[in-house]
Scaffold this motif. Structure first.
Motif, PDB file in Angstrom:
ATOM      1  N   LEU A  95       0.803  -1.218   0.000  1.00 51.24           N
ATOM      2  CA  LEU A  95       0.000   0.000   0.000  1.00 51.24           C
ATOM      3  C   LEU A  95       0.840   1.274   0.000  1.00 51.24           C
ATOM      4  O   LEU A  95       0.429   2.290  -0.555  1.00 51.24           O
ATOM      5  CB  LEU A  95      -0.949   0.009   1.198  1.00 51.24           C
ATOM      6  CG  LEU A  95      -2.052  -1.047   1.160  1.00 51.24           C
ATOM      7  CD1 LEU A  95      -2.804  -1.058   2.481  1.00 51.24           C
ATOM      8  CD2 LEU A  95      -3.002  -0.793   0.008  1.00 51.24           C
ATOM      9  N   SER A  96       2.005   1.224   0.619  1.00 53.84           N
ATOM     10  CA  SER A  96       2.824   2.431   0.713  1.00 53.84           C
ATOM     11  C   SER A  96       3.917   2.499  -0.351  1.00 53.84           C
ATOM     12  O   SER A  96       4.647   3.491  -0.411  1.00 53.84           O
ATOM     13  CB  SER A  96       3.435   2.540   2.107  1.00 53.84           C
ATOM     14  OG  SER A  96       4.256   1.422   2.376  1.00 53.84           O
ATOM     15  N   HIS A  97       4.006   1.515  -1.214  1.00 56.29           N
ATOM     16  CA  HIS A  97       5.041   1.503  -2.249  1.00 56.29           C
ATOM     17  C   HIS A  97       4.768   2.592  -3.274  1.00 56.29           C
ATOM     18  O   HIS A  97       3.632   2.860  -3.647  1.00 56.29           O
ATOM     19  CB  HIS A  97       5.096   0.127  -2.930  1.00 56.29           C
ATOM     20  CG  HIS A  97       6.300  -0.043  -3.789  1.00 56.29           C
ATOM     21  ND1 HIS A  97       6.361   0.390  -5.086  1.00 56.29           N
ATOM     22  CD2 HIS A  97       7.507  -0.593  -3.512  1.00 56.29           C
ATOM     23  CE1 HIS A  97       7.553   0.126  -5.597  1.00 56.29           C
ATOM     24  NE2 HIS A  97       8.250  -0.467  -4.658  1.00 56.29           N
ATOM     25  N   GLU A  98       5.833   3.229  -3.748  1.00 62.76           N
ATOM     26  CA  GLU A  98       5.697   4.335  -4.702  1.00 62.76           C
ATOM     27  C   GLU A  98       5.056   3.929  -6.025  1.00 62.76           C
ATOM     28  O   GLU A  98       4.471   4.760  -6.711  1.00 62.76           O
ATOM     29  CB  GLU A  98       7.051   4.985  -4.957  1.00 62.76           C
ATOM     30  CG  GLU A  98       8.044   4.045  -5.634  1.00 62.76           C
ATOM     31  CD  GLU A  98       9.436   4.625  -5.742  1.00 62.76           C
ATOM     32  OE1 GLU A  98      10.115   4.325  -6.740  1.00 62.76           O
ATOM     33  OE2 GLU A  98       9.845   5.356  -4.827  1.00 62.76           O
ATOM     34  N   SER A  99       5.132   2.657  -6.377  1.00 65.81           N
ATOM     35  CA  SER A  99       4.537   2.195  -7.630  1.00 65.81           C
ATOM     36  C   SER A  99       3.064   1.833  -7.495  1.00 65.81           C
ATOM     37  O   SER A  99       2.405   1.523  -8.484  1.00 65.81           O
ATOM     38  CB  SER A  99       5.297   0.978  -8.168  1.00 65.81           C
ATOM     39  OG  SER A  99       6.632   1.341  -8.476  1.00 65.81           O
ATOM     40  N   PHE A 100       2.567   1.812  -6.259  1.00 66.41           N
ATOM     41  CA  PHE A 100       1.166   1.495  -6.036  1.00 66.41           C
ATOM     42  C   PHE A 100       0.345   2.745  -6.347  1.00 66.41           C
ATOM     43  O   PHE A 100       0.507   3.768  -5.711  1.00 66.41           O
ATOM     44  CB  PHE A 100       0.949   1.044  -4.590  1.00 66.41           C
ATOM     45  CG  PHE A 100      -0.463   0.615  -4.301  1.00 66.41           C
ATOM     46  CD1 PHE A 100      -0.917  -0.632  -4.695  1.00 66.41           C
ATOM     47  CD2 PHE A 100      -1.336   1.449  -3.618  1.00 66.41           C
ATOM     48  CE1 PHE A 100      -2.208  -1.037  -4.419  1.00 66.41           C
ATOM     49  CE2 PHE A 100      -2.630   1.060  -3.331  1.00 66.41           C
ATOM     50  CZ  PHE A 100      -3.059  -0.188  -3.744  1.00 66.41           C
TER      51      PHE A 100
END
Length: 104
Positions: A95-100
């Motif tokens: 959820l916190s990944h930059e690609s999400f």
């Protein structure tokens, strides 16, 4: 947090909180020192985090309870979360990944 975020010495922390410098030094060395409730609250207020965060009971710096309805999850998602049939660390990373991509 003292070193990484605040870049403070033990003495500076002591001056800011009124807690003797040897006390947080012992906490940091993990010398099985019991933390008093007063020191716990003082440090949580100083770092602006929850006491559970300081005690490593949560990875959330600010622990606030949200109503499930405010999260806008469907019934299947709520069931998965309440049955604990997921990896919370993996879910948090996803959820916190930059690609999400998510709607703001």
């Amino acid at each position: 947090m003292r070193v990484a975020e605040k870049r403070m010495s033990l003495q500076e922390l002591s001056d800011a909180t009124g807690i003797p410098s040897s006390t947080p030094g012992n906490y940091e060395k993990d010398e099985n020192v019991d933390m008093s409730l007063g020191n716990l609250l003082t440090l949580a207020d100083f770092y602006q985090v929850s006491t559970d965060y300081l005690l490593c009971r949560t990875e959330l710096r600010e622990h606030t309870n949200k109503s499930v309805s405010h999260l806008h999850l469907n019934d299947d998602a709520v069931q998965i979360l309440t049955d604990e049939k997921y990896n919370p660390r993996l879910l948090s990373e996803l959820l916190s990944h930059e690609s999400f991509h998510y709607k703001v």
